[in-house]
Design an enzyme around this catalytic site. Structure first.
Site, PDB file in Angstrom:
ATOM      1  N   HIS A 125      45.967  40.522  39.836  1.00 47.36           N
ATOM      2  CA  HIS A 125      44.582  40.047  39.721  1.00 47.36           C
ATOM      3  C   HIS A 125      43.661  41.211  39.381  1.00 47.36           C
ATOM      4  O   HIS A 125      43.722  42.272  40.014  1.00 47.36           O
ATOM      5  CB  HIS A 125      44.133  39.403  41.034  1.00 47.36           C
ATOM      6  CG  HIS A 125      44.788  38.090  41.296  1.00 47.36           C
ATOM      7  ND1 HIS A 125      44.894  37.542  42.559  1.00 47.36           N
ATOM      8  CD2 HIS A 125      45.396  37.232  40.456  1.00 47.36           C
ATOM      9  CE1 HIS A 125      45.519  36.383  42.478  1.00 47.36           C
ATOM     10  NE2 HIS A 125      45.841  36.171  41.207  1.00 47.36           N
ATOM     11  N   GLU A 183      50.665  33.504  43.170  1.00 46.10           N
ATOM     12  CA  GLU A 183      49.745  32.574  43.863  1.00 46.10           C
ATOM     13  C   GLU A 183      49.619  31.281  43.058  1.00 46.10           C
ATOM     14  O   GLU A 183      49.833  30.187  43.582  1.00 46.10           O
ATOM     15  CB  GLU A 183      48.386  33.240  44.058  1.00 46.10           C
ATOM     16  CG  GLU A 183      48.481  34.456  44.998  1.00 46.10           C
ATOM     17  CD  GLU A 183      47.223  34.693  45.793  1.00 46.10           C
ATOM     18  OE1 GLU A 183      46.157  34.904  45.185  1.00 46.10           O
ATOM     19  OE2 GLU A 183      47.303  34.658  47.034  1.00 46.10           O
ATOM     20  N   HIS A 232      49.949  40.352  44.298  1.00 48.76           N
ATOM     21  CA  HIS A 232      50.529  39.440  45.288  1.00 48.76           C
ATOM     22  C   HIS A 232      52.015  39.321  44.961  1.00 48.76           C
ATOM     23  O   HIS A 232      52.372  39.254  43.776  1.00 48.76           O
ATOM     24  CB  HIS A 232      49.869  38.055  45.206  1.00 48.76           C
ATOM     25  CG  HIS A 232      48.385  38.077  45.422  1.00 48.76           C
ATOM     26  ND1 HIS A 232      47.793  37.917  46.654  1.00 48.76           N
ATOM     27  CD2 HIS A 232      47.358  38.286  44.536  1.00 48.76           C
ATOM     28  CE1 HIS A 232      46.477  37.972  46.529  1.00 48.76           C
ATOM     29  NE2 HIS A 232      46.173  38.215  45.259  1.00 48.76           N
ATOM     30  N   THR A 248      41.256  34.045  47.026  1.00 50.72           N
ATOM     31  CA  THR A 248      42.456  33.490  47.677  1.00 50.72           C
ATOM     32  C   THR A 248      42.727  34.164  49.017  1.00 50.72           C
ATOM     33  O   THR A 248      43.755  33.911  49.645  1.00 50.72           O
ATOM     34  CB  THR A 248      43.710  33.640  46.785  1.00 50.72           C
ATOM     35  OG1 THR A 248      44.015  35.043  46.681  1.00 50.72           O
ATOM     36  CG2 THR A 248      43.486  33.034  45.418  1.00 50.72           C
ATOM     37  N   THR A 249      41.770  35.021  49.426  1.00 43.33           N
ATOM     38  CA  THR A 249      41.852  35.605  50.769  1.00 43.33           C
ATOM     39  C   THR A 249      40.530  35.326  51.470  1.00 43.33           C
ATOM     40  O   THR A 249      39.517  35.090  50.807  1.00 43.33           O
ATOM     41  CB  THR A 249      42.009  37.142  50.721  1.00 43.33           C
ATOM     42  OG1 THR A 249      40.864  37.680  50.053  1.00 43.33           O
ATOM     43  CG2 THR A 249      43.269  37.561  50.028  1.00 43.33           C
ATOM     44  N   HIS A 295      44.612  44.187  42.080  1.00 42.37           N
ATOM     45  CA  HIS A 295      45.552  44.167  43.198  1.00 42.37           C
ATOM     46  C   HIS A 295      46.662  43.185  42.852  1.00 42.37           C
ATOM     47  O   HIS A 295      46.580  42.477  41.856  1.00 42.37           O
ATOM     48  CB  HIS A 295      44.841  43.744  44.509  1.00 42.37           C
ATOM     49  CG  HIS A 295      44.285  42.370  44.413  1.00 42.37           C
ATOM     50  ND1 HIS A 295      42.988  42.123  43.989  1.00 42.37           N
ATOM     51  CD2 HIS A 295      44.848  41.154  44.616  1.00 42.37           C
ATOM     52  CE1 HIS A 295      42.788  40.825  43.963  1.00 42.37           C
ATOM     53  NE2 HIS A 295      43.901  40.218  44.323  1.00 42.37           N
ATOM     54  N   HIS A 323      46.397  44.356  53.305  1.00 45.64           N
ATOM     55  CA  HIS A 323      46.681  43.002  52.781  1.00 45.64           C
ATOM     56  C   HIS A 323      47.358  43.080  51.434  1.00 45.64           C
ATOM     57  O   HIS A 323      48.137  42.219  51.060  1.00 45.64           O
ATOM     58  CB  HIS A 323      45.372  42.207  52.580  1.00 45.64           C
ATOM     59  CG  HIS A 323      44.527  42.129  53.796  1.00 45.64           C
ATOM     60  ND1 HIS A 323      44.928  41.465  54.940  1.00 45.64           N
ATOM     61  CD2 HIS A 323      43.309  42.633  54.078  1.00 45.64           C
ATOM     62  CE1 HIS A 323      43.967  41.559  55.847  1.00 45.64           C
ATOM     63  NE2 HIS A 323      42.973  42.257  55.355  1.00 45.64           N
TER      64      HIS A 323
END
Ligand SMILES: NS(=O)(=O)c1c(F)c(F)c(S(=O)(=O)CCO)c(N[C@H]2CCc3ccccc32)c1F
Ligand SMILES: [Zn+2]
Length: 263
Positions: free
Chosen positions: A117, A104, A93, A198-199, A91, A66
């Site tokens: 994040h 995000e 995005h 957010t996941t 991690h 992911h």
């Protein structure tokens, strides 16, 4: 092995079917626009303890299908939040090579190129992140917006390992460095609100701190982030590029975002 994705039949519109909290309250990310912002003079600059990790230590970087995530050391924690929060992982995005708008959170409806994040858990109340992650006061995530600018040597300390985590479940070792150097200059200027992962499982368990000022990385560094990784394993006959791994902004009715700065 969790079965969700950012595209197709298992994409974000389908998440609530398997992960009910994703259709629930206090969902993240959100758009920051002026009529939901309220200045709060109690919002102090965060203090980062143990963030300067010696190069003799190593962080494990991994592709989990992911995102690309780096485990952090349990000696790293934040003060000046309601509780002490210990670092767990960081991690990113991002978007894709044709549309570098993969942040995000958005500001005034504007996406930034990417978003970092740093996930922490409330180590004062819970023994580990698994116990903390579904509790209202369980997690604190720092968000750093990324935009294009000069080459960033600190981000390169992570990015240079992307070629070794191209496929799901691959891992690499990253020599320790000062994680605080990933943050923007003005640590006293941020957005603060209560939201969610957010996941999936989208638990409403996150105290969000989104720094006001973006950090710059180069066009080439951004291109590497957008093109280096795959969601699939190295032997998968149908490789899936890891791109556009950001959730869209969620409804934010009747709520306020607190800001530590004046407009
Ligand atoms: N944007 S975000 O900060 O909400 C966020 C993610 F975007 C994300 F991808 C992950 S993950 O662990 O890489 C994969 C999904 O769990 C986590 N991981 C968190 C959620 C659950 C969990 C459990 C242990 C360690 C980290 C996490 C996450 F908090
Ligand atoms: Zn995230």
């Amino acid at each position: 092995g969790s079965k969700w994705s950012y595209i197709g039949p298992d994409g974000e519109k389908a998440w609530p079917k398997k992960y009910p909290f994703c259709g629930g309250v206090f969902q993240s990310p959100i758009d920051f626009h002026k009529d939901i912002l309220q200045y709060d003079s109690n919002l102090l600059p965060l203090e980062f303890i143990g963030y300067n990790v010696p190069s003799t230590d190593q962080f494990t970087l991994t592709n989990n299908g992911h995102s690309v995530k780096m485990y952090l050391s349990p000696t790293m924690y934040i003060r000046n939040l309601p509780f002490e929060y210990t670092a767990s992982q960081l991690h990113l995005h991002w978007g894709n090579r044709n549309k570098s708008e993969g942040s995000e959170h958005t500001i005034g409806g504007k996406h930034f190129a990417a978003e970092l994040h740093i996930v922490h858990y409330n180590s004062e109340k819970y023994p580990d992140i698994t116990a903390a992650m579904d509790k209202a006061d369980g997690l604190a995530v720092l968000a750093i917006l990324l935009e294009i600018g000069p080459f960033n040597p600190t981000y390169e300390k992570i990015f240079r390992h992307f070629r070794n985590v191209k496929y799901k479940d691959q891992m690499a070792q990253v020599p320790g460095f000062n994680i605080q150097e990933l943050l923007p200059d003005r640590l006293d200027e941020y957005y603060r609100y209560e939201g969610s992962l957010t996941t999936p499982p989208c638990y409403p368990s996150v105290l969000w701190t989104v720094f006001r000022h973006p950090v710059k990385i180069s066009q080439e560094q951004l291109r590497a982030l957008e093109t280096a990784m795959y969601c699939t394993e190295s032997d998968d006959p149908e490789p899936l590029e890891m791109v556009d791994n950001f959730r869209h902004v969620q409804k934010f009715d009747e709520r306020l975002v607190f800001i530590s700065f004046h407009e």
